[in-house]
Design an enzyme around this catalytic site. Structure first.
Site, PDB file in Angstrom:
ATOM      1  N   TYR A  53       0.845  -1.195   0.000  1.00  0.00           N
ATOM      2  CA  TYR A  53       0.000   0.000   0.000  1.00  0.00           C
ATOM      3  C   TYR A  53       0.879   1.243   0.000  1.00  0.00           C
ATOM      4  O   TYR A  53       2.064   1.195   0.350  1.00  0.00           O
ATOM      5  CB  TYR A  53      -0.928  -0.021   1.219  1.00  0.00           C
ATOM      6  CG  TYR A  53      -2.027   1.011   1.184  1.00  0.00           C
ATOM      7  CD1 TYR A  53      -2.964   1.010   0.154  1.00  0.00           C
ATOM      8  CD2 TYR A  53      -2.128   1.997   2.160  1.00  0.00           C
ATOM      9  CE1 TYR A  53      -3.985   1.955   0.107  1.00  0.00           C
ATOM     10  CE2 TYR A  53      -3.144   2.941   2.127  1.00  0.00           C
ATOM     11  CZ  TYR A  53      -4.069   2.921   1.094  1.00  0.00           C
ATOM     12  OH  TYR A  53      -5.059   3.868   1.046  1.00  0.00           O
ATOM     13  N   ARG A 173     -16.328 -10.485 -14.665  1.00  0.00           N
ATOM     14  CA  ARG A 173     -15.598 -11.663 -15.146  1.00  0.00           C
ATOM     15  C   ARG A 173     -16.503 -12.838 -15.504  1.00  0.00           C
ATOM     16  O   ARG A 173     -16.044 -13.808 -16.099  1.00  0.00           O
ATOM     17  CB  ARG A 173     -14.576 -12.101 -14.092  1.00  0.00           C
ATOM     18  CG  ARG A 173     -13.410 -11.142 -13.959  1.00  0.00           C
ATOM     19  CD  ARG A 173     -12.369 -11.655 -13.005  1.00  0.00           C
ATOM     20  NE  ARG A 173     -12.855 -11.693 -11.627  1.00  0.00           N
ATOM     21  CZ  ARG A 173     -12.120 -12.090 -10.591  1.00  0.00           C
ATOM     22  NH1 ARG A 173     -10.879 -12.503 -10.777  1.00  0.00           N
ATOM     23  NH2 ARG A 173     -12.633 -12.079  -9.364  1.00  0.00           N
ATOM     24  N   TYR A 237      -8.337   3.732  -9.929  1.00  0.00           N
ATOM     25  CA  TYR A 237      -8.452   3.885  -8.482  1.00  0.00           C
ATOM     26  C   TYR A 237      -8.135   2.592  -7.728  1.00  0.00           C
ATOM     27  O   TYR A 237      -8.330   2.511  -6.505  1.00  0.00           O
ATOM     28  CB  TYR A 237      -9.849   4.402  -8.108  1.00  0.00           C
ATOM     29  CG  TYR A 237     -10.980   3.422  -8.278  1.00  0.00           C
ATOM     30  CD1 TYR A 237     -11.460   2.685  -7.196  1.00  0.00           C
ATOM     31  CD2 TYR A 237     -11.583   3.232  -9.520  1.00  0.00           C
ATOM     32  CE1 TYR A 237     -12.514   1.785  -7.346  1.00  0.00           C
ATOM     33  CE2 TYR A 237     -12.631   2.337  -9.670  1.00  0.00           C
ATOM     34  CZ  TYR A 237     -13.092   1.621  -8.587  1.00  0.00           C
ATOM     35  OH  TYR A 237     -14.132   0.726  -8.725  1.00  0.00           O
ATOM     36  N   GLY A 238      -7.644   1.581  -8.441  1.00  0.00           N
ATOM     37  CA  GLY A 238      -7.310   0.325  -7.781  1.00  0.00           C
ATOM     38  C   GLY A 238      -6.434  -0.527  -8.670  1.00  0.00           C
ATOM     39  O   GLY A 238      -6.279  -0.260  -9.872  1.00  0.00           O
ATOM     40  N   LEU A 264      -9.193   8.512  -2.457  1.00  0.00           N
ATOM     41  CA  LEU A 264     -10.244   9.230  -1.746  1.00  0.00           C
ATOM     42  C   LEU A 264      -9.668  10.355  -0.896  1.00  0.00           C
ATOM     43  O   LEU A 264     -10.189  11.468  -0.889  1.00  0.00           O
ATOM     44  CB  LEU A 264     -11.042   8.255  -0.867  1.00  0.00           C
ATOM     45  CG  LEU A 264     -12.151   8.886  -0.026  1.00  0.00           C
ATOM     46  CD1 LEU A 264     -13.199   9.564  -0.900  1.00  0.00           C
ATOM     47  CD2 LEU A 264     -12.796   7.836   0.875  1.00  0.00           C
TER      48      LEU A 264
END
Length: 329
Positions: A53, A173, A237-238, A264
């Site tokens: 992270y 998926r 965002y990921g 965020l």
């Protein structure tokens, strides 16, 4: 009191431990103490434990980006909350039984909110909202495409987009998810594949797609980009793939596409505290009235943090994994 700690970065189920630590004590001036009623295990929390992270605090450290709590005591000068109020916490380190924080870091939420849903208010609902409001100036009738559409953020994007008159193309998926997402209000659903753009054009009848929301990264970013109209924006965002986003030079230069990133914290920091409170008040009300919700698969106790983390990392879950540090919720 009990608190989850990690002493090194590795697979979460190998490093997370439930420890006995000193009580947080009484609140000082301008502080609030609250009991943590529930917290979810998010992908960012898993990355935090792994050391992948963006934040790497000094170890040992406590994970936990969000929670729902009940105020037990307030210090002098705190007027916006009182003992008994439900609150969310804008700070991290929430995998614990109690927190003592600055008063401005807690946001009151409606007293009758479902605690399990309230535990997930802090991150996913405002993420979905700001992805739709802060990246591209969208107008009713515009198309938005997103991958991981069956995630908590994805489901909320569908609902909030429909409220704004926006149309969503939802990439997943497996086609077994189509019916569920259509019930939420999805306009179109497609299975991710190398020829994604062809399937999207068929679903939109050639309508222009102006914004793509990417939570996967890697080649998935490029596949979303191939669906955009000239001048469109991909917002990452990921990174569920664990890879960096990939886009072709031609998409950027010949088609005038843009690739931007979203966190965020960075986007909400542009708001005043009063604006932040209004955002959460509105989203909290929508959770209270049932407009917004996320499925939950299982709730664990804090002593079960390791099996909870194993469960949270399984593929094809039907909902979020929560932990109730002080009993069931």
């Amino acid at each position: 009191m009990k608190q989850v700690l990690i002493d090194r970065y590795a697979p979460p189920e190998d490093v997370a431990r439930c420890a006995d630590v000193p009580d947080v004590g009484a609140p000082g001036s301008g502080e609030v103490v609250f009991e943590v009623l529930a917290f979810p295990i998010n992908p960012a929390d898993v990355s935090f434990c792994k050391g992948t992270y963006r934040l790497k605090p000094v170890l040992p450290a406590t994970p936990g980006a969000e929670c729902i709590g009940r105020v037990t005591a307030v210090g002098a000068g705190v007027a916006h909350v009182k003992p008994g109020d439900l609150v969310i916490n804008l700070q991290r380190e929430n995998w614990t039984q109690k927190r003592r924080v600055k008063g401005d870091d807690v946001i009151p939420v409606p007293a009758k909110m479902d605690l399990r849903q309230a535990a997930m208010l802090r991150i996913n609902p405002p993420t979905a909202l700001l992805l739709l409001t802060d990246i591209v100036a969208l107008k009713p009738g515009d198309w938005v495409i997103q991958n991981v559409a069956n995630s908590a953020v994805g489901r909320i994007v569908i609902t909030l987009a429909r409220q704004r008159g926006l149309k969503t193309i939802n990439v997943v998926r497996r086609d077994s998810l189509f019916a569920e997402l259509k019930t939420l209000g999805a306009d179109a659903c497609v299975v991710d594949a190398p020829d994604l753009a062809d399937h999207v054009r068929a679903q939109t009848n050639g309508g222009a797609v102006r914004l793509a929301l990417d939570a996967v990264s890697g080649r998935a970013t490029s596949r979303l980009a191939s669906c955009l109209a000239d001048g469109g924006v991909v917002c990452n965002y990921g990174a569920m793939s664990g890879e960096d986003p990939v886009m072709s030079r031609g998409a950027l230069t010949n088609n005038g596409l843009k690739l931007v990133g979203f966190t965020l914290g960075r986007f909400i920091a542009t708001r005043s505290l009063e604006q932040i409170r209004r955002i959460y008040a509105d989203l909290g009300q929508q959770i209270l009235d049932g407009t917004l919700s996320a499925p939950i698969e299982k709730v664990y106790g804090i002593d079960e943090i390791r099996p909870a983390l194993v469960h949270a990392q399984r593929g094809e879950r039907t909902g979020k994994i929560l932990v109730a540090p002080n009993g069931t919720v």
